[in-house]
Write an enzyme that holds these catalytic residues in place. Structure first.
Site, PDB file in Angstrom:
ATOM      1  N   ARG A   6     -24.312  30.881  -8.927  1.00 51.02           N
ATOM      2  CA  ARG A   6     -23.156  29.899  -8.696  1.00 51.02           C
ATOM      3  C   ARG A   6     -23.552  28.514  -8.153  1.00 51.02           C
ATOM      4  O   ARG A   6     -24.527  28.344  -7.384  1.00 51.02           O
ATOM      5  CB  ARG A   6     -22.025  30.422  -7.569  1.00 51.02           C
ATOM      6  CG  ARG A   6     -21.589  31.697  -8.175  1.00 51.02           C
ATOM      7  CD  ARG A   6     -20.383  31.790  -9.302  1.00 51.02           C
ATOM      8  NE  ARG A   6     -19.726  30.903  -9.222  1.00 51.02           N
ATOM      9  CZ  ARG A   6     -18.461  30.869  -9.895  1.00 51.02           C
ATOM     10  NH1 ARG A   6     -18.292  31.619 -11.020  1.00 51.02           N
ATOM     11  NH2 ARG A   6     -17.415  29.940  -9.854  1.00 51.02           N
ATOM     12  N   VAL A   7     -23.185  27.495  -8.825  1.00 52.60           N
ATOM     13  CA  VAL A   7     -23.374  26.362  -8.417  1.00 52.60           C
ATOM     14  C   VAL A   7     -22.246  25.372  -7.478  1.00 52.60           C
ATOM     15  O   VAL A   7     -22.382  24.459  -6.908  1.00 52.60           O
ATOM     16  CB  VAL A   7     -23.713  25.092  -9.340  1.00 52.60           C
ATOM     17  CG1 VAL A   7     -24.902  25.648 -10.104  1.00 52.60           C
ATOM     18  CG2 VAL A   7     -22.590  25.114 -10.384  1.00 52.60           C
ATOM     19  N   ASP A   8     -21.179  26.377  -7.329  1.00 51.63           N
ATOM     20  CA  ASP A   8     -20.169  26.006  -6.499  1.00 51.63           C
ATOM     21  C   ASP A   8     -20.014  26.659  -5.205  1.00 51.63           C
ATOM     22  O   ASP A   8     -20.911  27.443  -4.960  1.00 51.63           O
ATOM     23  CB  ASP A   8     -18.578  26.011  -7.256  1.00 51.63           C
ATOM     24  CG  ASP A   8     -18.605  27.547  -7.597  1.00 51.63           C
ATOM     25  OD1 ASP A   8     -19.444  28.567  -7.407  1.00 51.63           O
ATOM     26  OD2 ASP A   8     -17.609  27.796  -8.532  1.00 51.63           O
ATOM     27  N   ASP A   9     -19.039  26.595  -4.175  1.00 50.42           N
ATOM     28  CA  ASP A   9     -19.067  27.239  -2.976  1.00 50.42           C
ATOM     29  C   ASP A   9     -18.385  28.761  -3.321  1.00 50.42           C
ATOM     30  O   ASP A   9     -17.721  29.059  -2.537  1.00 50.42           O
ATOM     31  CB  ASP A   9     -18.164  26.462  -2.265  1.00 50.42           C
ATOM     32  CG  ASP A   9     -18.859  25.070  -1.681  1.00 50.42           C
ATOM     33  OD1 ASP A   9     -20.111  25.094  -1.671  1.00 50.42           O
ATOM     34  OD2 ASP A   9     -18.162  24.221  -1.368  1.00 50.42           O
ATOM     35  N   VAL A  10     -18.836  29.365  -4.410  1.00 50.69           N
ATOM     36  CA  VAL A  10     -18.512  30.635  -4.413  1.00 50.69           C
ATOM     37  C   VAL A  10     -19.809  31.697  -4.273  1.00 50.69           C
ATOM     38  O   VAL A  10     -20.988  31.132  -4.586  1.00 50.69           O
ATOM     39  CB  VAL A  10     -17.981  31.008  -5.731  1.00 50.69           C
ATOM     40  CG1 VAL A  10     -17.844  32.474  -6.037  1.00 50.69           C
ATOM     41  CG2 VAL A  10     -16.628  30.148  -6.100  1.00 50.69           C
TER      42      VAL A  10
END
Ligand code: WT7
Length: 670
Positions: A548-552
């Site tokens: 993941r590249v997001d805050d997940v």
């Protein structure tokens, strides 16, 4: 390399303006592209209209869709209407709109109609070895119809939500199919979620009924699901939402009826009512675009997202991906270790396999109970041919003695599958060499709750595999890798994974929040669906997902938002601030001393608000957090401190207060 790989390479060189070119066309056109670089030679409409395979938007999916039963067809118009480009208006995806069908009818009645009524649909293996059951397609349909009739009788209608909070009993797929039969929208909540998480989901979708059981055994533990449901329903009442009926299955092997707490007037025993209803139930024919289910998943803010899937496209897509990615044959015995509380259990325990008339094994227990050989014993007991699991399970079992695997013959196995996170090459090799005796291809399937079905996956008989790569896109799927400005990059590259053009299994909206749907998935890179994953493509065109590249974050194959864990931590009265990796940095209220007890009670806050599976492994005391002058937490620095890579902290001069870094380092093992 093979001829196929040359085709794939030439696809990677497609100019970005070639949006109309489908994967299938590109493969067909591969040779001419390779020689003429930028020329796109399209088939004529006359040729396409009579071809066995044409573009996915036109002939391809409609040919496949004809294998299913439709009460009313989709006519001569286009089978898909879509706008994925936020600059051109509202994002909209519709497949087979106007056609009517029923997915339960296609998964059961249609299979029985073709002569497979006495085939085993479900094998069930309980937590304790020796405790098992099975149902034929005929028997499964009867159970589904009885429950469907009961639900109708208490007033559940087409479009109404039904929350299902059940462990892996046969009653879980039965409940899903019963909802689908009457057009009700099921929302399964994983039975590992806490009362608060369950309440949050009930408050969002407002079901008429919740279906649960009194308790379940997972390994040596007993989990009292009815108590958790009671607490969630109470929380809902306190928020002005009351659910009329709590239909409770008596799971006798875990807990007796008499010991179960009961709310008169609201609670009903499953076994008291369903046997009284007829074993046939007329089907509710629904539009292909009517809602099938809602499934909540974590995003980068605290509020879970209600991913909405509709009926027709999802049906065609899950059935087809299941068939090809696992090389499904009617004689197969299929076991997917995922829980129906996650998308994998929707698409590849329930819908995809039953739509193919497969025999599916459902396992109630834990993979290491009574010992680490349980999975392989089960494989031998049922002669499982297709085994689909997650890298986290592979890694945990590979730490145990090899004898746990080799004491079982495993000779029935044919294809292995992996899903949930990238499978590291060493786990891949152990799975391939030890579990599969170097005979069974591994389908490393990349997809998401949002995609409904496999997107990048091996076709196990068709092309060579590389340990750790999900290989190539499924039919009609057009993955692109873009840079941070949203420009497609070709050839060997690495960047953000997006998808161009829709596929039938795509989610249609986030329940009650179409704006969040557009903002999260379609605005970051206009013109594309943004997956949230990083990906690189190698010189042979193979895809390598990098996470993941997001805050997940991914905790044991379960997707969880850092914000959800953070909000559980900061809800603790003594916690001021928290930033979560898999590792939590926690800042306390001024003057509160650090202690082991406080650490434990912080972890407890996460366990009770989200569920035990999301509990952080490590709490690192943080007098302050590294923030930019505008207040953004620099997670990059936290990751380096957590992994002790102190010489790779990078530039910290942009921090509002660079001295927090030294303070954090000093507290590393406190
Ligand atoms: C995220 C989706 C899809 C069912 C299970 C999880 C990661 C999933 C793979 C794979 C690398 C993978 C991605 C994706 N992921 N499968 N084969 N290789 N990464 O569903 O909870 O919606 O999570 O899981 O990061 O975005 P989910």
């Amino acid at each position: 390399t093979s001829g196929h790989l040359r085709h794939v390479e030439s696809m990677a060189q497609l100019p970005s303006g070639a949006g109309r070119i489908s994967h299938l066309n590109a493969v067909v056109l591969g040779e001419s592209l390779a020689s003429e670089e930028h020329d796109l030679v399209f088939p004529s409409p006359e040729f396409s209209s009579q071809a066995l395979l044409s573009s996915p938007e036109h002939g391809f999916w409609s040919e496949i869709a004809k294998e299913f039963y439709w009460k009313k067809g989709w006519g001569d118009g286009p089978i898909v209407e879509q706008n994925l480009d936020v600059r051109k208006g509202t994002v909209k995806i519709e497949w087979f709109k106007g056609a009517t069908t029923n997915i339960c009818y296609n998964a059961l009645d249609r299979i029985i109609g073709r002569g497979d009524g006495n085939k085993i649909a479900l094998y069930w293996e309980g937590n304790e070895p020796g405790h098992d059951a099975k149902l034929t397609y005929n028997e499964l349909l009867e159970k589904v119809c009885q429950l469907a009739n009961y639900l109708k009788d208490i007033g559940v209608k087409k479009g109404d939500a039904v929350v299902i909070y059940l462990p892996m009993l046969m009653e879980l797929p039965i409940a899903m199919l019963a909802c689908a039969r009457i057009g009700a929208v099921h929302s399964v909540v994983f039975a590992g979620f806490s009362a608060e998480s369950l309440a949050q989901r009930i408050l969002d979708c407002r079901p008429k009924v919740i279906i649960t059981c009194n308790a379940v055994r997972r390994g040596p533990k007993v989990i009292h699901l009815k108590d958790i449901s009671d607490a969630a329903l109470l929380e809902c009442v306190n928020n002005g939402v009351s659910v009329g009926v709590c239909l409770t299955y008596e799971n006798q092997s875990a807990m007796k009826k008499e010991a179960t707490k009961w709310v008169e007037g609201r609670d009903i025993w499953w076994q008291d009512v369903t046997p009284k209803y007829p074993t046939t139930c007329a089907v509710e024919w629904v539009d292909a675009e009517d809602s099938l289910f809602l499934l909540y998943t974590s995003g980068s803010t605290g509020k879970p997202k209600g991913v909405l899937h509709t009926t027709g496209g999802y049906m065609v897509y899950t059935a087809t991906t299941f068939k090809y990615a696992f090389d499904y044959k009617p004689s197969d015995i299929y076991w997917c270790t995922a829980d129906c509380g996650w998308i994998t259990g929707h698409s590849y325990v329930t819908y995809g396999p039953f739509l193919n008339g497969a025999s599916v094994l459902v396992f109630e227990g834990a993979p290491n109970y009574p010992d680490a050989g349980r999975c392989w014993d089960i494989v031998d007991k049922y002669k499982v041919t297709l085994f689909y699991t997650a890298p986290t399970l592979v890694r945990s079992l590979m730490r145990e003695k090899t004898e746990y695997v080799t004491r079982a013959s495993r000779k029935s196995l044919r294809v292995l599958g992996s899903v949930g996170e990238p499978i590291n090459p060493s786990a891949w090799r152990w799975f391939f060499n030890v579990v599969g005796d170097s005979r069974c291809p591994i389908s490393d399937t990349w997809w998401q709750t949002e995609t409904g079905g496999f997107m990048i996956t091996p076709l196990p008989g068709a092309w060579p595999q590389k340990p750790g790569s999900a290989t190539f896109p499924f039919f009609g799927v057009q993955p692109v890798i873009v840079d941070e400005k949203g420009n497609e990059i070709g050839g060997e590259c690495s960047g953000y994974l997006c998808i161009k053009s829709s596929w039938p299994g795509a989610f249609r909206t986030l329940y009650g929040d179409h704006e969040r749907y557009e903002t999260t998935y379609f605005k970051p890179f206009p013109g594309y669906y943004f997956t949230g994953d990083g990906c690189s493509r190698d010189g042979d065109g193979y895809h390598w997902l990098t996470g993941r590249v997001d805050d997940v974050i991914n905790v044991s194959g379960h997707r969880i938002g850092t914000a959800e864990v953070e909000s559980a931590l900061v809800s603790h009265p003594q916690c001021a601030e928290a930033a979560v990796g898999i590792y939590a940095f926690v800042t306390l209220i001024d003057g509160v001393p650090y202690s082991q007890e406080l650490r434990q009670s912080l972890v407890l806050a996460v366990r009770s608000q989200i569920g035990a599976f999301a509990a952080p492994d490590k709490i690192h005391w943080a007098p302050g957090l590294p923030k930019t002058r505008s207040g953004k937490i620099m997670r990059r620095i936290l990751r380096k401190i957590a992994s002790r890579q102190l010489d790779e902290l990078g530039d910290i001069s942009t921090l509002a207060d660079p001295s927090v870094v030294d303070q954090l380092i000093a507290l590393t093992d406190s």
